[in-house]
Enzyme design. Structure first.
Site, PDB file in Angstrom:
ATOM      1  N   PRO A   2       0.790  -1.259   0.090  1.00  0.00           N
ATOM      2  CA  PRO A   2       0.103  -0.017  -0.022  1.00  0.00           C
ATOM      3  C   PRO A   2       0.874   1.222   0.031  1.00  0.00           C
ATOM      4  O   PRO A   2       1.669   1.334   0.913  1.00  0.00           O
ATOM      5  CB  PRO A   2      -1.130  -0.182   1.137  1.00  0.00           C
ATOM      6  CG  PRO A   2      -0.820  -1.604   1.582  1.00  0.00           C
ATOM      7  CD  PRO A   2       0.552  -2.134   1.167  1.00  0.00           C
ATOM      8  N   GLU A   3       0.732   2.110  -0.888  1.00  0.00           N
ATOM      9  CA  GLU A   3       1.391   3.346  -1.114  1.00  0.00           C
ATOM     10  C   GLU A   3       0.300   4.397  -1.497  1.00  0.00           C
ATOM     11  O   GLU A   3      -0.963   4.070  -1.407  1.00  0.00           O
ATOM     12  CB  GLU A   3       2.479   3.367  -2.119  1.00  0.00           C
ATOM     13  CG  GLU A   3       3.686   2.395  -1.642  1.00  0.00           C
ATOM     14  CD  GLU A   3       5.060   2.316  -2.256  1.00  0.00           C
ATOM     15  OE1 GLU A   3       5.233   3.553  -2.722  1.00  0.00           O
ATOM     16  OE2 GLU A   3       5.606   1.617  -2.350  1.00  0.00           O
ATOM     17  N   LYS A  51      -0.916   8.368   2.725  1.00  0.00           N
ATOM     18  CA  LYS A  51      -1.115   6.963   3.082  1.00  0.00           C
ATOM     19  C   LYS A  51      -2.169   6.654   4.005  1.00  0.00           C
ATOM     20  O   LYS A  51      -2.252   5.466   4.558  1.00  0.00           O
ATOM     21  CB  LYS A  51       0.122   6.164   3.414  1.00  0.00           C
ATOM     22  CG  LYS A  51       1.210   6.042   2.154  1.00  0.00           C
ATOM     23  CD  LYS A  51       2.326   5.205   2.442  1.00  0.00           C
ATOM     24  CE  LYS A  51       3.454   5.673   2.997  1.00  0.00           C
ATOM     25  NZ  LYS A  51       4.431   5.063   2.991  1.00  0.00           N
ATOM     26  N   ASN A 165       8.109   2.455  -0.224  1.00  0.00           N
ATOM     27  CA  ASN A 165       9.177   2.125  -0.513  1.00  0.00           C
ATOM     28  C   ASN A 165       9.344   1.668  -2.029  1.00  0.00           C
ATOM     29  O   ASN A 165      10.468   1.811  -2.592  1.00  0.00           O
ATOM     30  CB  ASN A 165       9.549   0.822   0.158  1.00  0.00           C
ATOM     31  CG  ASN A 165      11.017   0.293   0.583  1.00  0.00           C
ATOM     32  OD1 ASN A 165      11.523   1.278   0.885  1.00  0.00           O
ATOM     33  ND2 ASN A 165      11.558  -0.813   0.182  1.00  0.00           N
ATOM     34  N   ARG A 254      12.232  -1.049   4.665  1.00  0.00           N
ATOM     35  CA  ARG A 254      13.352  -0.106   4.322  1.00  0.00           C
ATOM     36  C   ARG A 254      14.159  -1.013   3.149  1.00  0.00           C
ATOM     37  O   ARG A 254      15.422  -0.766   3.115  1.00  0.00           O
ATOM     38  CB  ARG A 254      14.205   0.368   5.330  1.00  0.00           C
ATOM     39  CG  ARG A 254      13.450   1.138   6.299  1.00  0.00           C
ATOM     40  CD  ARG A 254      12.936   2.409   5.584  1.00  0.00           C
ATOM     41  NE  ARG A 254      13.948   3.252   5.492  1.00  0.00           N
ATOM     42  CZ  ARG A 254      14.546   4.217   6.216  1.00  0.00           C
ATOM     43  NH1 ARG A 254      14.213   4.097   7.533  1.00  0.00           N
ATOM     44  NH2 ARG A 254      15.510   4.959   5.914  1.00  0.00           N
TER      45      ARG A 254
END
Length: 274
Positions: A2-3, A51, A165, A254
């Site tokens: 999810p972005e 978001k 990411n 990350r």
């Protein structure tokens, strides 16, 4: 993952199905709000903010959720089997006469007064898919700390709201810079182009379930050529043929992917201790 584009599409689907409808079911399966019942009230709108997702209900209340890595909202027609996961992963159910939205694995779920929404989203920078989008302000925030690594600056929602990411890795590739290059060392004009590209990519993907970042060209419709570097560890770069590298940072959110042949700048530091 999810972005901002995923959250926008989720909000759009929920808004289309439920906005203006009277809630016939309101079930929050988190201890703090388990006894709250807003059935009989109208769901006014469902709005994305970066978001974050804001579902506003009649009476000045907002249901705030954040999907993070694994959360999702799914919309079902009457009689349709819910299929977003096992029942014990359901955290919220918003139902009306002709549709039901079910929230699975939501790590952030809270009910607050609509007038107090700034307490959860007021810190965000310009929203890449929102009415407050201001590219000049986004560039200013992105470049405010010249020593900060590009990847960190892109992920900071106080700079640009909506980048996660996947887009971090793809935007760094398109900028021809590693995620660890200090923002202040980007060539002149690159921050402006990077911000414009981020906006264009999220706009292009907000209505899709399959995200694409590869520029238009002969391979744009191939399933194996949807992204440049993300998730392509060890595979050949589309531009130069160099194997894509991969690095896990201090947590799973990350992970960085980059092409050492195309992207200039420092590589990652020592592997962090677990």
């Amino acid at each position: 993952m999810p972005e901002g584009d995923t959250v926008w599409l989720t909000a759009h689907r929920m808004h289309t199905a439920l906005a203006g409808r009277v809630l016939t079911r309101f079930d929050l399966r988190v201890p703090r709000f388990a006894t709250v019942d807003l059935t009989g009230r109208t769901l006014l709108d469902v709005t994305p903010r970066g978001k974050h997702l804001l579902a506003r209900v009649e009476g000045g209340l907002t249901l705030h959720s954040h999907l993070r890595m694994e959360g999702s909202w799914r919309v079902f027609a009457p009689g349709q089997r819910w299929n977003g996961g096992p029942d014990h992963q359901i955290r919220a159910v918003l139902g009306a006469a002709d549709a039901t939205a079910v929230g699975y694995r939501l790590p952030v779920l809270e009910l607050l007064r609509t007038a107090e929404e700034a307490s959860v989203v007021g810190h965000l920078g310009p929203d890449l898919l929102g009415p407050d989008w201001e590219p000049a302000e986004a560039v200013r925030r992105l470049c405010a700390d010249p020593a900060r690594p590009l990847g960190e600056a892109l992920l900071d929602q106080r700079n640009l709201a909506g980048i996660g990411n996947v887009y971090k890795c793809e935007l760094a590739f398109l900028a021809r810079a590693t995620p660890w290059l200090p923002v202040g060392k980007l060539p002149d004009g690159v921050p402006e182009r990077l911000v414009a590209t981020a906006h264009r990519l999220l706009e292009a993907n907000k209505g899709r379930s399959e995200r694409k970042t590869v520029m238009p060209g002969g391979h744009v419709d191939r399933p194996d050529r949807r992204v440049y570097v993300y998730g392509r560890r060890g595979k050949a770069c589309f531009r130069c043929g160099t194997p894509i590298r991969h690095r896990e940072e201090d947590d799973r959110e990350r992970v960085s992917y980059w092409c050492p042949g195309c992207q200039l700048g420092p590589g990652p530091g020592p592997v962090p201790r677990r």
